[in-house]
Enzyme design. Structure first.
Site, short mmCIF file in Angstrom:
data_model
loop_
_atom_site.label_atom_id
_atom_site.label_comp_id
_atom_site.label_asym_id
_atom_site.label_seq_id
_atom_site.Cartn_x
_atom_site.Cartn_y
_atom_site.Cartn_z
N ARG A 258 -21.28 47.47 -38.60
CA ARG A 258 -21.91 48.09 -37.21
C ARG A 258 -20.44 48.35 -36.87
O ARG A 258 -19.55 47.71 -36.28
CB ARG A 258 -22.48 46.93 -36.38
N HIS A 262 -22.43 45.76 -30.18
CA HIS A 262 -23.96 45.29 -30.52
C HIS A 262 -24.88 46.01 -29.65
O HIS A 262 -25.99 46.40 -30.18
CB HIS A 262 -23.83 43.78 -30.03
N TYR A 271 -13.97 40.18 -29.69
CA TYR A 271 -14.11 39.06 -30.92
C TYR A 271 -13.72 39.79 -32.32
O TYR A 271 -13.91 39.19 -33.47
CB TYR A 271 -15.66 38.58 -31.04
#
Ligand SMILES: Cc1ncc(C[n+]2csc(CCOP(=O)(O)OP(=O)(O)O)c2C)c(N)n1
Length: 356
Positions: A258, A262, A271
Site C-alpha cells: 500500500r 490507510h 509508523y
C-alpha cells in the site's frame, strides 16, 4: 501438475511471470494477448488516476473520506478481469479497481465516499456487493452465496477481497472452513499490502505466508506476486475455472504494497519510514507493465499521454456528475433503519437536526 501443486504453499515459492524489470521468466508467457494486456494496462492507469483524484477531492473537502488503492492495481485488475457475467464480488473498502472492473460507474464509487448511500448500489445486473467497512465479515457472505449457487446448480463463482489484517478475524477462518468442507465455488483474494493500518504483516500472524493458511482448511492456496498482472491473472483464472467445474475454493495471497495512507484519516509517516517504501517503488505494478509493453513496441510517451488524457476526461466527467447529485437529507440516516422509526431514533433525529 496444476499450478496449485507446483506452487503448493508449503513449498514456499511465490508465483511470478513478469519480472520487475519487465521481462518474462524463462519458459513463461503472459496469460493473454498483447492487445488484451494493453487494454488491462489502460484500466490500471484509469484506476490510478481515479484514485489520485479521490485523494485530492478529500483534501479539498469535497469527499468525506477515502481508502486509496494505490499500488494494488494489478491485484484487482488481474483478478476481476477473469470473472464472467453472473459471478459475484464481495469487496472490503479498498476495491475501487475491482469495482470499476465489474462495471460499477466511477460516479457511483465517488458518491459512496462523498457520503451518499446511493453510492452503495451497483446498477442492475452488476453483481458487486457494497463496501464492507467491518473488517473481514464479507468472506462469509461470499461463501454463503457460492454454497447457494452450488445447491442450485448455477455455474457461478464468488470472490471476496480482503487484506492481511482480515485474516486475523474469526470470520475469515469460519469462511475458509465452510468453503473447504462444502467445496464451494469461491475465491478468497487476500491483498497482502503489508499493513493493517499501522500493524505490519510480520506481527499480524506467525504463519510464514498467508497462503499457507489454506492447507489447514483443505483448500488450494497460492502466493502470487500481487504486483505482477500476469501472475495474478493466471492464478485467478485457474482458481475460477477450477471452482466453476466443481473443484472448490482457493485462497490467493497477492503480495503487494500500500503506497498511500490507510485512509485519508491516517498518517503513515507515524509508523513507516521512507526507506522502507523505496524498494517497493521499483516493484510498482504499472511501471513493470509499462516496461513490458515498451519492450513489445506497444508503449511510448505519446501513447501514455493519450491514455492519460482519455482517462482524465472520463474522471473529470464522473466528478461533475457525482457533485451534481443533491446532498442526501439528514433524516435518511434514521428513516430506513426499520420500517417505522422507533421513539429513540426519532429523538436522535430531532437532536441532530437541532445541531445543524
Ligand atoms: C471488525 C472491525 N474491526 C476493526 C476495524 C477498524 N479497521 C478498519 S481497517 C482496519 C485494518 C484492515 O487491514 P487489512 O485487513 O489488512 O486491510 P487493508 O486496510 O490493509 O486493505 C481496521 C483494524 C473495523 N473497520 N472493523
Amino acid at each position: 501438475m496444476s499450478l496449485f501443486d507446483d506452487y503448493h504453499p508449503l513449498k514456499g515459492k511465490m508465483f511470478q511471470i513478469l519480472k520487475p524489470d519487465g521481462t518474462l521468466h524463462l519458459d513463461m508467457k503472459p496469460p493473454v494477448s498483447d492487445q488484451e494486456i494493453f487494454n488491462l494496462y489502460q484500466k490500471m492507469v484509469f484506476i490510478r488516476l481515479a484514485d489520485q483524484k479521490a485523494l485530492m477531492l478529500q483534501r479539498q473537502g469535497r469527499m468525506g473520506t477515502y481508502a486509496p488503492v494505490w499500488g494494488q492495481e494489478a491485484c484487482q485488475v488481474g483478478s476481476a478481469s477473469v470473472l464472467r457475467k453472473g459471478d459475484w464480488v464481495f469487496p472490503a473498502f479498498r476495491e475501487l479497481g475491482a469495482s470499476l472492473m465489474m462495471g460499477v460507474p466511477l460516479k457511483t464509487i465517488y458518491l459512496y465516499w462523498m457520503g451518499n448511500e446511493e453510492g452503495s448500489r451497483a446498477p442492475d445486473g452488476i453483481n458487486m456487493m457494497p463496501v464492507s467497512i467491518p473488517v473481514g465479515t464479507h468472506p462469509l457472505h461470499a461463501v454463503g452465496t457460492a454454497w447457494a449457487a452450488k445447491i442450485k446448480g448455477d455455474k457461478i463463482v464468488t470472490v471476496s477481497y480482503f487484506g492481511d489484517g482480515a485474516t486475523s478475524k474469526g470470520d475469515f477462518h469460519e469462511a475458509m472452513n465452510l468453503a473447504g468442507v462444502f467445496k464451494v465455488p469461491t475465491i478468497f483474494f487476500c491483498q497482502n499490502n503489508q499493513f493493517a493500518i499501522s500493524v505490519p504483516r510480520k506481527i499480524q500472524t506467525a504463519s510464514e505466508t498467508i497462503a499457507q493458511k489454506a492447507v489447514a482448511y483443505g483448500v488450494d492456496g497460492i502466493q502470487v506476486d500481487g504486483n505482477d498482472l500476469f501472475a495474478v491473472y493466471a492464478a485467478t483464472k485457474e482458481a475460477v475455472d477450477k471452482a466453476r467445474s466443481g473443484g472448490g475454493a482457493t485462497l490467493i495471497e497477492g503480495v503487494t504494497y500500500r503506497f498511500g495512507p490507510h485512509t485519508t484519516a491516517d498518517d503513515p509517516t507515524k509508523y513507516r519510514r521512507e526507506e522502507e517504501i523505496e524498494p517497493w517503488k521499483a516493484l510498482d505494478p504499472l511501471v513493470r507493465l509499462r516496461l513490458y509493453l515498451k519492450g513489445r513496441g506497444l508503449w511510448n510517451d505519446e501513447v501514455e499521454k493519450q491514455v492519460t488524457e482519455k482517462a482524465q476526461n472520463e474522471i473529470d466527467q464522473a466528478v461533475k456528475e457525482a457533485e451534481a447529485v443533491s446532498t442526501p437529507d439528514v433524516e435518511d440516516i434514521f428513516k430506513y433503519v426499520y420500517a417505522e422509526m422507533t421513539p429513540q431514533l426519532q429523538e436522535q433525529m430531532e437532536y441532530l437536526k437541532g445541531t445543524l
